[in-house]
Scaffold this active site. Structure first.
Site, PDB file in Angstrom:
ATOM      1  CG  ASP A   4      -1.908   1.125   1.228  1.00  0.00           C
ATOM      2  OD1 ASP A   4      -2.041   1.812   0.204  1.00  0.00           O
ATOM      3  OD2 ASP A   4      -2.569   1.328   2.269  1.00  0.00           O
ATOM      4  CG  ASP A  16      -3.703   4.389  -2.621  1.00  0.00           C
ATOM      5  OD1 ASP A  16      -2.864   3.570  -2.175  1.00  0.00           O
ATOM      6  OD2 ASP A  16      -4.830   4.532  -2.126  1.00  0.00           O
TER       7      ASP A  16
END
Length: 363
Positions: A51, A242
């Site tokens: 992440d 992201d």
């Protein structure tokens, strides 16, 4: 003597201890990408979502007061000789995410192994109470790769010359993950993205340091140019790169112009879908308008059709953009089949078109 012990611990971890972390395999799962790490001594293998939009490294830990199901054994810190809570009175953490996922537990020092490299005294969240909205039986937690000091990248930044890269293999979300296709992540000198076709986009420094921002100036949809500027965004909008978000979120004033342009330039008839806004029948000859993003620094990035639209199921294909209010996020759909390198020292992110399913990592 305490100071001597501290200095010796640094000397045992030379500057380039993490230089050998390259071509580490990741797998697609439930709209994200799972990275294999090992925790503790002896090492216990765990899969966790990679992440770039968060910092903390955490997995579920026993005793588990509230935990989601995972296929691998839950990590037991009592069985690790290198687990050490970061305070005599116990240092706790509580982290939450935009999709209502959360984790809380003890913040500890632990050995984390990535690839064949063991990283010592890494700040690690031992989660005793956890909820994962992006549910995956394979995942045990999250490996934070953001720009903050607690992320994996932040903690080994000097060892990797502030660079890492990933190559996310294309995945058709209407089908089960192809176990033969693996994505790759690399750190340090192995993370340099170079050669013909590289597009370098400046990173925009902004608070909090967790997020990697790039500035979108405009979008071209077929023959329509859509400015990202507005009353609130004078010179374009910042988008967070992201890996933990699937679709791309655009600020409303950009999204609705994009939606109108797509509808106007797509000859197929729209079909209704309960989850997504703009959908069409999934057929081989479906043709979406060409889309190009124009970023600060005079950089253009053309988006592939299988990234701007995705198969919501075997019958329906949908637009991979959604309105985000005032927020912009460049999701992993638009990152698939790009080798993406983050150079935090020089403040830029590089994109290079690559068949990530075939990419074996740097030589």
């Amino acid at each position: 003597m305490a100071r001597l012990s501290y200095i010796n611990s640094i000397l045992k971890n030379p500057k380039h201890v993490a230089d050998d972390i390259h071509g580490v395999a990741m797998s697609s799962d439930n709209g994200g990408y799972l990275m294999e790490i090992s925790i503790g001594t002896p090492p216990v293998k765990q899969l966790a979502f990679a992440d770039t939009g968060s910092d903390l490294i955490w997995t579920q830990c026993s005793p588990c007061h509230k935990c989601f199901k995972q296929e691998s054994p839950i990590f037991d810190p009592k069985k690790s000789s290198t687990f050490k809570v970061l305070s005599v009175s116990k240092c706790t953490y509580n982290t939450s995410y935009g999709d209502t996922s959360y984790s809380n537990g003890e913040l500890a020092s632990e050995t984390i192994t990535v690839g064949k490299t063991s990283l010592h005294k890494i700040a690690y969240g031992c989660g005793h109470n956890n909820q994962f909205t992006a549910f995956s039986k394979m995942s045990a937690g999250i490996v934070g790769l953001g720009g903050g000091s607690l992320s994996l990248v932040g903690q080994i930044s000097n060892s990797i010359d502030n660079m890492f890269s990933h190559c996310l293999a294309f995945h058709d979300f209407s089908k089960p993950p192809d176990k033969n296709l693996t994505s790759k992540i690399s750190f340090g000198k192995h993370a340099v993205v170079s050669g013909p076709g590289v597009v370098k986009i400046p990173l925009v420094p902004q608070y909090p340091a967790t997020f990697y921002y790039i500035k979108l100036i405009s979008l071209r949809v077929g023959d329509t140019e859509i400015s990202a500027s507005s009353f609130f965004f004078k010179d374009g909008v910042n988008l967070i790169v992201d890996s933990g978000t699937t679709l791309t979120l655009l600020p409303n004033h950009v999204y609705y112009k994009l939606e109108a342009a797509v509808k106007r330039q797509t000859p197929d008839k729209q079909v209704k879908n309960s989850e997504y806004k703009v959908c069409y029948k999934n057929r081989k000859n479906f043709k979406a308008p060409r889309m190009t993003a124009h970023f600060s620094g005079g950089v253009d990035l053309e988006m592939a059709q299988n990234a701007t639209f995705f198969a919501a199921n075997k019958d329906v294909i949908c637009l991979g953009f959604v309105p985000g209010g005032f927020t912009g996020i460049w999701g992993n759909l638009l990152q698939m089949d790009y080798l993406i390198g983050f150079d935090l020292l020089n403040g830029e992110v590089s994109f290079k078109r690559t068949d990530c399913g075939l990419y074996q990592g740097p030589s």
